[in-house]
Each structure stands twice: as structure tokens, then as C-alpha cells.
Design a protein around this motif. Structure first.
Motif, mmCIF file in Angstrom:
data_model
loop_
_atom_site.group_PDB
_atom_site.id
_atom_site.type_symbol
_atom_site.label_atom_id
_atom_site.label_comp_id
_atom_site.label_asym_id
_atom_site.label_seq_id
_atom_site.Cartn_x
_atom_site.Cartn_y
_atom_site.Cartn_z
ATOM 1 N N TYR A 180 1.543 10.728 -2.051
ATOM 2 C CA TYR A 180 2.512 9.633 -2.107
ATOM 3 C C TYR A 180 3.928 10.133 -1.825
ATOM 4 C CZ TYR A 180 -1.161 7.384 -4.975
ATOM 5 O OH TYR A 180 -2.330 6.867 -5.462
ATOM 6 N N LYS A 181 4.717 9.314 -1.162
ATOM 7 C CA LYS A 181 6.130 9.633 -0.995
ATOM 8 C C LYS A 181 6.842 9.541 -2.342
ATOM 9 C CE LYS A 181 10.212 8.367 1.719
ATOM 10 N NZ LYS A 181 10.746 7.440 2.765
ATOM 11 N N ASP A 182 6.463 8.559 -3.150
ATOM 12 C CA ASP A 182 7.022 8.395 -4.493
ATOM 13 C C ASP A 182 5.860 8.310 -5.471
ATOM 14 O OD1 ASP A 182 8.244 7.703 -6.864
ATOM 15 O OD2 ASP A 182 9.602 6.221 -5.962
ATOM 16 N N ARG A 183 5.405 9.447 -5.942
ATOM 17 C CA ARG A 183 4.224 9.495 -6.814
ATOM 18 C C ARG A 183 4.470 8.785 -8.139
ATOM 19 N NH1 ARG A 183 -0.310 12.733 -6.405
ATOM 20 N NH2 ARG A 183 -1.586 12.803 -8.280
ATOM 21 N N THR A 235 -1.625 -6.877 -4.955
ATOM 22 C CA THR A 235 -1.500 -5.474 -5.326
ATOM 23 C C THR A 235 -0.833 -4.715 -4.190
ATOM 24 O OG1 THR A 235 -3.510 -5.609 -6.655
ATOM 25 C CG2 THR A 235 -2.794 -3.412 -5.987
ATOM 26 N N PRO A 236 0.215 -3.941 -4.466
ATOM 27 C CA PRO A 236 0.870 -3.208 -3.376
ATOM 28 C C PRO A 236 -0.077 -2.214 -2.714
ATOM 29 C CG PRO A 236 1.671 -2.472 -5.523
ATOM 30 C CD PRO A 236 0.853 -3.701 -5.768
ATOM 31 N N ASP A 237 0.032 -2.113 -1.397
ATOM 32 C CA ASP A 237 -0.803 -1.213 -0.617
ATOM 33 C C ASP A 237 0.060 -0.098 -0.047
ATOM 34 O OD1 ASP A 237 -3.250 -0.396 0.631
ATOM 35 O OD2 ASP A 237 -2.457 -1.145 2.522
ATOM 36 N N TYR A 238 -0.252 1.127 -0.406
ATOM 37 C CA TYR A 238 0.515 2.273 0.068
ATOM 38 C C TYR A 238 -0.074 2.758 1.394
ATOM 39 C CZ TYR A 238 2.959 2.667 -4.399
ATOM 40 O OH TYR A 238 3.753 2.423 -5.492
ATOM 41 N N THR A 239 0.767 2.810 2.431
ATOM 42 C CA THR A 239 0.306 3.238 3.748
ATOM 43 C C THR A 239 1.500 3.707 4.582
ATOM 44 O OG1 THR A 239 -1.043 2.601 5.668
ATOM 45 C CG2 THR A 239 0.463 0.936 4.791
ATOM 46 N N ASN A 240 1.227 4.319 5.699
ATOM 47 C CA ASN A 240 2.270 4.763 6.640
ATOM 48 C C ASN A 240 3.441 5.455 5.953
ATOM 49 O OD1 ASN A 240 0.863 3.858 8.923
ATOM 50 N ND2 ASN A 240 1.618 1.777 8.649
ATOM 51 N N GLY A 241 4.616 4.815 5.904
ATOM 52 C CA GLY A 241 5.807 5.431 5.343
ATOM 53 C C GLY A 241 5.788 5.623 3.842
ATOM 54 N N ASP A 242 4.796 5.055 3.141
ATOM 55 C CA ASP A 242 4.675 5.245 1.696
ATOM 56 C C ASP A 242 3.997 6.568 1.359
ATOM 57 O OD1 ASP A 242 5.634 2.577 1.313
ATOM 58 O OD2 ASP A 242 3.609 1.848 1.737
ATOM 59 N N VAL A 302 7.478 14.054 8.910
ATOM 60 C CA VAL A 302 7.971 12.905 8.148
ATOM 61 C C VAL A 302 7.723 11.631 8.954
ATOM 62 C CG1 VAL A 302 10.006 11.812 7.110
ATOM 63 C CG2 VAL A 302 9.722 14.300 7.003
ATOM 64 N N TYR A 303 7.287 10.592 8.281
ATOM 65 C CA TYR A 303 6.995 9.333 8.973
ATOM 66 C C TYR A 303 8.215 8.837 9.736
ATOM 67 C CZ TYR A 303 5.899 4.423 9.775
ATOM 68 O OH TYR A 303 5.695 3.194 10.361
#
Length: 256
Positions: free
Chosen positions: A57-60, A29-36, A83-84
Motif C-alpha cells: 500500500y502507498k498508505d498502509r 468499500t474503497p478499492d485500492y489500485t494503481n496509484g494507491d 512510482v505510479y
């Protein structure tokens, strides 16, 4: 010899294709973190504190399209605009913004977020930050991660939380916990904070909490096979009676 070599190569290709076809290469499962994720830099009040809040989210749209987890980092590097940036300034995450991963209405549920990890550096969680995160599918686990990496999958709230927004975890109907701990640093449990969180077994309110607002725990534990318990300390001086609405038969509130 050449024929044998060709046969062996062909066999390898067939075997490789068979193994790949039988294996889900996207099983993780993708994990959204840091730059996401997106962030907001908190005002620097003393000239040295570098803190920030995660705002979503950066891309909701992409996050809403598939099952995923979220790991909120303890430290993140950001540019001057928040911004990251791997080469940016390091900031400690101390907040989660309003509606960062949730919604204020049931019309737009976040049913694809299954687990979130929150660092114990977080002291503020905004309105509906995780509101409406699942009914049949969705958020099942909130883990609090300490500075040394230890994980607690039960308490849901960071231990030094001072601000919790309205509907912060409302209608996370499949969110599970054997014991949610409301830290004493949080003076007010706001309206509908855990409304309709059906699978919580126990809520322990620590000494220091003073007010339980309207429907903070309404419908909590309603779908449990066993009764749920609410422990209330002597420091609580105001409770809205609606907090006890729709309690499962034989559930209890314990006043310490």
C-alpha cells in the motif's frame, strides 16, 4: 406566489436531507489500485521486457483503518523510480512482494482487506504476501482475472505461477474456496503456504508439482462442515508427513 415558491423550495431541501440521511453515501468499500499501491520494477534482462511487482500500500495505515478491497492491475504506468505515473512507461505486473498485504506474525494481522483481485500475469508471490489476513474478519475472496477480464473466485493462485513464498496465505482463516488449484508450473509448495486456511474445501495439485514442504496444508479445511480433499499427482516425489496434520475426520488425500 412567493410564499408558495418558498414552501416548495423548503420542502425540496427537507426531502433531500431526508434522502441523504437515510442513504449511506460511503456504502461502497474503497478499492485500492494503481496509484494507491507501491511497485518495484523488475530487472530488464532482455532489453524489451517491462515487468514490475506490486509491493504493498502507498498508505498502509489508512488501509489498515477501514474495510477495503485491492485490485492489482495487469498493467501499470510507472516513472523510472517505480512510482505510479499516469504518463509513465507501461509495465506488466508479474509479482507480488513479500508481506505486500500480509504479515509474518499474527501480532499484526491485516483484518481490513476483504477481497483481492490478481491478474493471471503474476508468476511470483512472495513470503507472507497475504499471511495472517483475517481470523474473524478479513480476506474472504481471492479472484484471478484473465487478460480478457474473466474472473475465477476459486483457484486463488494464478495459472502460470512459478514461485510461491513461505506462509504466502498462512492463517487466512476465513478465505473461502471450493477448489484451490496448484498449477503444474509451481514445482515446490513451500512451508506453511496454506496453514490454517480453515474454509478451503478442496486442493487440486496439477501434474508438474514435485515437492510439498513442511505443513503446506496443515489445518486446511479444519472448520468446514464437510471433509476436504487433497488431490496429489504422480509427479510429486516428496511430501512432508506434516501436510496431513489436523485433517478433519473423514477428509482424504487422493493420489493420482
Amino acid at each position: 406566489m412567493k410564499k408558495m415558491l418558498v414552501f416548495v423550495l423548503a420542502l425540496c431541501v427537507v426531502m433531500q436531507g431526508t434522502m441523504l440521511s437515510g442513504m449511506n453515501v460511503f456504502a461502497d468499500t474503497p478499492d485500492y489500485t494503481n496509484g494507491d499501491l507501491t511497485y518495484s520494477i523488475n530487472p530488464d534482462t532482455d532489453g524489451s521486457a517491462k515487468t514490475a511487482a506490486v509491493t504493498g500500500y502507498k498508505d498502509r495505515a489508512a488501509a489498515m483503518a477501514a474495510s477495503h478491497t485491492v485490485t492489482i492491475p495487469r498493467m501499470v504506468t510507472l516513472d523510472e523510480n517505480g512510482v505510479y505515473d499516469p504518463q509513465g512507461t507501461a509495465y506488466t505486473i508479474t509479482g507480488i512482494g513479500a508481506e505486500a498485504f500480509g504479515h509474518l506474525t499474527s501480532a499484526d494481522r491485516n483484518i481490513t482487506l476483504t477481497k483481492v483481485s490478481i491478474p493471471d500475469s503474476v508468476t511470483a508471490i512472495g513470503d507472507a504476501a497475504f499471511g495472517y489476513c483475517g481470523q474473524i474478519t478479513g480476506l474472504t475472496t481471492v479472484s484471478i482475472v484473465s487478460e480478457n477480464g474473466e474472473t475465477d473466485d476459486n483457484r486463488i493462485l494464478p495459472p502460470h505461477l512459478t514461485t510461491l513464498g513461505t506462509k504466502a496465505f498462512k492463517s487466512c482463516e476465513i478465505l473461502e474456496s471450493n477448489e484451490v488449484v496448484i498449477p503444474g508450473s509451481l514445482k515446490v509448495v513451500p512451508d506453511e503456504a496454506f496453514y490454517s486456511d480453515f474454509r478451503i474445501s478442496k486442493i487440486k495439485i496439477e501434474e508438474g508439482v514435485e515437492r510439498l514442504q513442511n505443513q503446506s496444508f496443515f489445518y486446511v479445511g479444519y472448520n468446514n462442515t464437510t471433509p476436504w480433499t487433497l488431490e496429489i499427482p504422480s509427479t510429486v516425489n516428496y511430501m512432508n508427513v506434516s501436510n496431513f496434520g489436523r485433517m478433519k475426520s473423514a477428509s482424504k488425500a487422493v493420489f493420482n
